[in-house]
Scaffold this active site. Sequence first.
Site, PDB file in Angstrom:
ATOM      1  CE  LYS A 154     -13.295  33.947 -39.296  1.00 20.92           C
ATOM      2  NZ  LYS A 154     -12.970  33.360 -40.103  1.00 20.92           N
ATOM      3  CG  HIS A 155     -18.024  35.966 -38.548  1.00 25.30           C
ATOM      4  ND1 HIS A 155     -17.763  34.727 -37.732  1.00 25.30           N
ATOM      5  CD2 HIS A 155     -18.028  35.394 -39.758  1.00 25.30           C
ATOM      6  CE1 HIS A 155     -17.147  33.969 -38.575  1.00 25.30           C
ATOM      7  NE2 HIS A 155     -17.158  34.113 -39.653  1.00 25.30           N
ATOM      8  NE  ARG A 173     -10.826  27.528 -45.315  1.00 29.88           N
ATOM      9  CZ  ARG A 173     -11.814  27.020 -44.966  1.00 29.88           C
ATOM     10  NH1 ARG A 173     -12.024  25.818 -45.020  1.00 29.88           N
ATOM     11  NH2 ARG A 173     -13.077  27.750 -44.654  1.00 29.88           N
ATOM     12  CG  ASP A 175     -18.673  35.612 -44.220  1.00 30.44           C
ATOM     13  OD1 ASP A 175     -17.650  35.017 -44.666  1.00 30.44           O
ATOM     14  OD2 ASP A 175     -19.236  35.129 -43.055  1.00 30.44           O
ATOM     15  CG  ASP A 218     -11.736  31.220 -43.607  1.00 29.27           C
ATOM     16  OD1 ASP A 218     -11.547  31.700 -42.229  1.00 29.27           O
ATOM     17  OD2 ASP A 218     -12.889  30.607 -43.767  1.00 29.27           O
ATOM     18  NE  ARG A 233     -15.727  29.136 -38.087  1.00 24.86           N
ATOM     19  CZ  ARG A 233     -16.490  29.918 -38.826  1.00 24.86           C
ATOM     20  NH1 ARG A 233     -17.809  29.488 -39.176  1.00 24.86           N
ATOM     21  NH2 ARG A 233     -15.985  30.797 -39.528  1.00 24.86           N
ATOM     22  CG  HIS A 261     -21.917  29.017 -45.221  1.00 20.77           C
ATOM     23  ND1 HIS A 261     -21.453  29.098 -43.792  1.00 20.77           N
ATOM     24  CD2 HIS A 261     -20.648  29.464 -45.939  1.00 20.77           C
ATOM     25  CE1 HIS A 261     -19.837  29.503 -43.849  1.00 20.77           C
ATOM     26  NE2 HIS A 261     -19.679  29.647 -44.825  1.00 20.77           N
TER      27      HIS A 261
END
Length: 515
Positions: A176-177, A84, A261, A76, A146, A189
């Site tokens: 995405k998404h 990351r 996801d 990701d 984002r 989340h």
Amino acid sequence: MTTLVRRSSDTLTRDALTVLQPGFTGTTAPDWLLRRIGEGLSAVGLFGRNITTPGQLVALTARLRAEREDVLVAIDEEGGDVTRLEARTGSSFPGNYALGTVDDVELTRAVARELGRRLAECGVDLNWAPSADINSNPDNPVIGVRSFGAGTGLAARHTVAYVEGLQSAGVAACTKHFPGHGDTNVDSHHALPRIDVDLDTLHARELVPFRAAIAAGSKAVMSAHILLPALDPDRPATLSPQILTGLLREELGYQGLIVTDGMEMQAISSVYGIERGSVLAIAAGADAICVGGGLADEDTVLRLRDALVTAVRDGDLPEERLADAAARVRALADWTRRARGAAAEPGAASQEGTAPGSETEIGLLAARRAVRVTVGKQPYEPVTSAPHVAAFTPVANIAVGDETPWGLAAELAELLPGTTTGTWASDDDVSALMTDVLAAAADRRIVAVVRDIHRHPWMANALDALIAARPDTVVVEMGVNGAPPRGALHIATHGAARVCGRAAAEVVTGRGAGL
């Protein structure tokens, strides 16, 4: 007859493993993961906890491929806030909002190509990026910077450039998404977001960047855990046949890989559980189950494998649907294997290769171009001696993670040694906060760093009080630039990546463009 049944059972189990994209803990591949790869697991997801240096990452991906040459290694890595590769240092690349602010598609393509080159060099071949979400709700707590921006055409053309740049480096993009997470005020989340717009709005706004990404050949699309009653009043997109099969496959004509996801996210796990949720997702048309951001162990993999196998045997999941999903995973793995063969071998990145904290010219160039400066009412004097940085810090969303640093204190300290910093949060009393900030700053200039101030009244109140006391305060906004400029100088970076901090520090000290 017994042999045929056993072979069928083995095939079913391998297909169930093939559609999983789990994570793991540690910086080396655990024995259980290698064993399951040998049994048919076709993908592994990497997170910040798995990465320390390029050399370590090369060794990790090489070990995974020693077990299975065509295993998909996913990450990701959006760049910007969500990184990351550089989770501990901050990204060498600005994120989507900065790139959309510049609005130079060739720059976006070049940034994505360089990011893809670095991923490929380290042995990563599937990137769960870019975000094609329209930033239509400025109060969105999880998308924000984002997104490329609020403009439909803007988001579409930069999504295309990102997909093309990334895939030109041999790394599969995962747009995405789907069908669009931008118009939400809830983080999936934590709970299930709901978007109450009509079909005409969805087609004219949310779906436009996805249509463009499909036309550009995006190898994968990631579903969103959001409820869109205009498309399906009962199930979130990840679990909806109407959305994944009816809309994405049949209406939009998408034939690539559909990835969910993270199934451990509360929007799915708290309502359906990850086992039932995974079965429903594959039945709805998803091909790959992403799990491992929070759940990263062998037990999770085995529970999901067994849930899929049982669902087929009980008639709750057609065997041909699972087989089709597994075939799409293998097709993408074949593309990435051929792409690796056409590029440099992953081992080209050595232990002495580019360190995660080092600059890349294109990333810093893009960050500098994204800076926007507004001079305040009083004449501005560049900061030439060590200032005090007052960082007003909101709670980081899970997609970003609290381990990733942000701000510009470290970057300012490189230019002005002796720079100090203090951090204040929403539970700090404004009057006490003011006392602390002014005491810490003493007679030094203050640089106030904020993030999405338009979403945080406590932050706006604190900043207004600070500017009233110290009118020469410089304000640096590192989130969505949605509030009126304040301070002697207002610098909007349009993202909180490390390079965005560097670009802002250059302006603060009078060494950058914009004044």
